[in-house]
Design an enzyme around this catalytic site. Structure first.
Site, mmCIF file in Angstrom:
data_model
loop_
_atom_site.group_PDB
_atom_site.id
_atom_site.type_symbol
_atom_site.label_atom_id
_atom_site.label_comp_id
_atom_site.label_asym_id
_atom_site.label_seq_id
_atom_site.Cartn_x
_atom_site.Cartn_y
_atom_site.Cartn_z
ATOM 1 N N THR A 1 -1.832 3.218 9.876
ATOM 2 C CA THR A 1 -1.006 3.071 8.676
ATOM 3 C C THR A 1 0.248 3.918 8.818
ATOM 4 O O THR A 1 0.205 4.966 9.459
ATOM 5 C CB THR A 1 -1.767 3.451 7.378
ATOM 6 O OG1 THR A 1 -0.919 3.192 6.260
ATOM 7 C CG2 THR A 1 -2.186 4.911 7.350
ATOM 8 N N ARG B 1 0.827 7.728 1.511
ATOM 9 C CA ARG B 1 -0.255 7.721 0.519
ATOM 10 C C ARG B 1 -1.572 7.265 1.133
ATOM 11 O O ARG B 1 -2.621 7.865 0.896
ATOM 12 C CB ARG B 1 0.094 6.786 -0.647
ATOM 13 C CG ARG B 1 -1.050 6.575 -1.635
ATOM 14 C CD ARG B 1 -0.780 5.406 -2.574
ATOM 15 N NE ARG B 1 -0.617 4.150 -1.849
ATOM 16 C CZ ARG B 1 -1.586 3.277 -1.622
ATOM 17 N NH1 ARG B 1 -2.800 3.495 -2.080
ATOM 18 N NH2 ARG B 1 -1.358 2.172 -0.936
ATOM 19 N N ARG B 2 -1.527 6.199 1.931
ATOM 20 C CA ARG B 2 -2.780 5.709 2.530
ATOM 21 C C ARG B 2 -3.323 6.734 3.518
ATOM 22 O O ARG B 2 -4.523 7.001 3.552
ATOM 23 C CB ARG B 2 -2.542 4.366 3.214
ATOM 24 C CG ARG B 2 -2.358 3.233 2.208
ATOM 25 C CD ARG B 2 -1.983 1.918 2.867
ATOM 26 N NE ARG B 2 -1.966 0.809 1.906
ATOM 27 C CZ ARG B 2 -1.191 -0.263 2.011
ATOM 28 N NH1 ARG B 2 -0.362 -0.388 3.035
ATOM 29 N NH2 ARG B 2 -1.249 -1.211 1.115
ATOM 30 N N ARG C 1 3.456 -0.380 12.037
ATOM 31 C CA ARG C 1 4.331 -1.038 11.072
ATOM 32 C C ARG C 1 4.440 -2.510 11.410
ATOM 33 O O ARG C 1 3.889 -2.987 12.387
ATOM 34 C CB ARG C 1 5.717 -0.380 11.077
ATOM 35 C CG ARG C 1 5.759 0.942 10.295
ATOM 36 C CD ARG C 1 7.183 1.279 9.899
ATOM 37 N NE ARG C 1 7.797 0.178 9.187
ATOM 38 C CZ ARG C 1 9.081 -0.187 9.345
ATOM 39 N NH1 ARG C 1 9.860 0.471 10.149
ATOM 40 N NH2 ARG C 1 9.555 -1.215 8.669
ATOM 41 N N ASN D 1 5.028 -6.718 9.598
ATOM 42 C CA ASN D 1 4.517 -7.505 8.476
ATOM 43 C C ASN D 1 3.006 -7.689 8.590
ATOM 44 O O ASN D 1 2.390 -7.226 9.556
ATOM 45 C CB ASN D 1 5.294 -8.825 8.333
ATOM 46 C CG ASN D 1 5.052 -9.769 9.497
ATOM 47 O OD1 ASN D 1 3.963 -9.823 10.055
ATOM 48 N ND2 ASN D 1 6.083 -10.512 9.863
ATOM 49 N N VAL D 2 2.416 -8.321 7.589
ATOM 50 C CA VAL D 2 0.953 -8.402 7.504
ATOM 51 C C VAL D 2 0.355 -8.987 8.789
ATOM 52 O O VAL D 2 -0.578 -8.416 9.370
ATOM 53 C CB VAL D 2 0.541 -9.225 6.262
ATOM 54 C CG1 VAL D 2 -0.959 -9.468 6.236
ATOM 55 C CG2 VAL D 2 0.982 -8.506 4.980
ATOM 56 N N CYS E 1 9.750 8.109 -0.365
ATOM 57 C CA CYS E 1 8.767 7.405 0.445
ATOM 58 C C CYS E 1 8.031 8.324 1.412
ATOM 59 O O CYS E 1 7.169 7.893 2.141
ATOM 60 C CB CYS E 1 9.397 6.228 1.160
ATOM 61 S SG CYS E 1 10.605 6.755 2.338
ATOM 62 N N LYS F 1 6.763 -2.337 -5.285
ATOM 63 C CA LYS F 1 6.286 -1.175 -4.527
ATOM 64 C C LYS F 1 7.333 -0.680 -3.529
ATOM 65 O O LYS F 1 7.376 0.505 -3.208
ATOM 66 C CB LYS F 1 4.998 -1.584 -3.783
ATOM 67 C CG LYS F 1 4.399 -0.510 -2.936
ATOM 68 C CD LYS F 1 3.052 -0.907 -2.409
ATOM 69 C CE LYS F 1 3.152 -1.737 -1.152
ATOM 70 N NZ LYS F 1 1.829 -1.796 -0.464
ATOM 71 N N ASP F 2 8.159 -1.585 -3.044
ATOM 72 C CA ASP F 2 9.129 -1.239 -2.006
ATOM 73 C C ASP F 2 10.506 -0.873 -2.549
ATOM 74 O O ASP F 2 11.423 -0.598 -1.774
ATOM 75 C CB ASP F 2 9.302 -2.429 -1.043
ATOM 76 C CG ASP F 2 8.031 -2.745 -0.276
ATOM 77 O OD1 ASP F 2 7.209 -1.826 -0.106
ATOM 78 O OD2 ASP F 2 7.862 -3.895 0.133
ATOM 79 N N ARG G 1 0.552 -6.565 11.695
ATOM 80 C CA ARG G 1 -0.396 -5.454 11.579
ATOM 81 C C ARG G 1 -1.812 -5.902 11.911
ATOM 82 O O ARG G 1 -2.559 -5.183 12.572
ATOM 83 C CB ARG G 1 -0.298 -4.834 10.193
ATOM 84 C CG ARG G 1 0.839 -3.802 10.155
ATOM 85 C CD ARG G 1 1.546 -3.725 8.845
ATOM 86 N NE ARG G 1 0.734 -3.155 7.788
ATOM 87 C CZ ARG G 1 1.135 -3.051 6.525
ATOM 88 N NH1 ARG G 1 2.338 -3.474 6.189
ATOM 89 N NH2 ARG G 1 0.369 -2.525 5.628
HETATM 90 N N1 LIG Z 1 4.402 -1.982 2.567
HETATM 91 C C1 LIG Z 1 4.873 -3.324 2.615
HETATM 92 C C2 LIG Z 1 4.384 -4.123 1.453
HETATM 93 N N2 LIG Z 1 5.101 -4.193 0.326
HETATM 94 C C3 LIG Z 1 4.413 -4.948 -0.564
HETATM 95 C C4 LIG Z 1 3.245 -5.343 0.040
HETATM 96 C C5 LIG Z 1 2.197 -6.139 -0.574
HETATM 97 C C6 LIG Z 1 2.502 -6.798 -1.876
HETATM 98 C C7 LIG Z 1 2.511 -5.892 -3.051
HETATM 99 O O1 LIG Z 1 1.999 -4.759 -3.039
HETATM 100 O O2 LIG Z 1 3.048 -6.338 -4.073
HETATM 101 C C8 LIG Z 1 3.226 -4.842 1.328
HETATM 102 C C9 LIG Z 1 2.194 -5.047 2.346
HETATM 103 C C10 LIG Z 1 1.065 -4.065 2.301
HETATM 104 O O3 LIG Z 1 1.207 -2.948 1.781
HETATM 105 O O4 LIG Z 1 0.000 -4.398 2.819
#
Ligand SMILES: NCc1[nH]cc(CCC(=O)O)c1CC(=O)O
Length: 313
Positions: free
Chosen positions: A132, A136-137, A154, A156-157, A246, A90-91, A160
């Site tokens: 967020t 997209r979200r 922003r 990490n999990v 992005c 995704k990144d 957040r």
């Molecule tokens: N945006 C950062 C990101 N990149 C990948 C994931 C989660 C793992 C994935 O989607 O494979 C996340 C965290 C999130 O969006 O909550």
């Protein structure tokens, strides 16, 4: 076997050092060792600090985009300090250096978004602050709930979730896959893909290597999951055909079934007011499928994602 030869790495895997990136690298190492009968110590995890993890006070889209997740790892791979790099697909930017290739996509985890702080989209309090930084979200939420206010968060999990706890926002979204990999599947409520569409390649772990490195390509092919790989390539082909980046509010869900891809995609205007959805089915690997859907979506939306960002329309 001498101790020395047992501990000599057979593969050096580059990874970012966030807890989620490490969990993904560890999963990759486990799969490689299981596939090739290696000791865990024979795959070396090499951590690299990414610019995307250093700059946290501004939205990613404003500071250089997805490239900031891969810039340092790309350099290490290109220079041969590592043999392969583990990424959340995704990144990873749609256009990649030609010298690299995706050597493997692991079996895809749950691709859904999780809502934290409310039981459903309808249950979010009137006028709530939604934390967020993902276009997209934000757009998808505003499409359902124009009364909400989007506030950027922003990190990490864990960061957040802490920011949510501290009241910086009332609700937030996280990827189910990320929570699962961190052992936090109990957090939040997963949103049904029929009404809430994930990001391209969400939940997919990809391993890139140098295209010319046949030894590593061969090693990685043993852990490649064909259906997941086909879905990721399909999603990425759609993004490429849309000319998205992005900044783009694109949601896409590709399903592999019997060598065919069933793809559903939505393009939102950033404010969520416009929502253009389409579907296509095609033989996996055929680029004309995503291209025709992209043309259809662009043709029906008044908001042109390419023109808007100054790229050739
Ligand atoms: N945006 C950062 C990101 N990149 C990948 C994931 C989660 C793992 C994935 O989607 O494979 C996340 C965290 C999130 O969006 O909550």
């Amino acid at each position: 076997m001498t101790e020395n030869s047992a501990s000599a790495p057979l593969l050096r895997l580059g990874t970012r050092e966030s807890p989620l990136a490490m969990a993904q690298a560890i999963e990759t190492r486990e799969r490689l060792c299981a596939a090739h009968g290696w000791e865990l110590s024979q795959v070396e995890l090499v951590t690299v600090k990414a610019s995307g993890d250093k700059i946290l006070d501004r939205p990613l889209a404003d500071i250089g985009g997805k490239a900031l997740w891969t810039k340092e790892l790309d350099q290490w791979l290109g220079e041969g300090h590592v043999d392969a790099c583990v990424h959340s697909m995704k990144d990873v930017e749609t256009l990649r250096p030609e010298v690299f290739m995706i050597g493997a996509i692991l079996p895809r985890a749950d691709r859904r978004d999780v809502l934290v702080g409310a039981e459903s989209i309808a249950d979010i309090a009137q006028g709530a602050r939604v934390g967020t930084s993902a276009p997209r979200r934000a757009a998808q939420l505003l499409n359902h709930r124009p009364d909400c206010e989007v506030v950027g968060i922003r990190g990490n999990v864990a960061t957040r979730l802490a920011k949510l706890e501290a009241g910086e926002a009332d609700v937030t979204f996280l990827a189910a896959a990320g929570l699962e990999r961190l052992g936090q599947s109990d957090v939040g409520v997963a949103l049904d893909e029929d009404t809430w569409i994930p990001a391209a390649a969400q939940g997919a772990i990809g391993i890139e290597c140098r295209a010319e490195d046949t030894r590593v390509r061969e090693l990685l092919s043993a852990i490649d999951d064909t259906p997941s790989h086909a879905e990721v390539l399909a999603d990425r082909a759609l993004l490429e055909a849309l000319g998205g980046n992005c900044h783009s509010s694109v949601a896409v869900d590709s399903r592999f079934d019997d060598a065919r891809i069933h793809m559903r995609a939505v393009v939102f205007s950033p404010d969520g007011q416009e929502r253009v959805e389409g579907k296509v089915e095609f033989a996996a690997g055929v680029a004309a499928g995503p291209q025709s859907l992209a043309c259809d979506l662009l043709g029906r939306s008044s908001y042109n994602i390419r023109k808007h960002f100054g790229q050739p329309a």
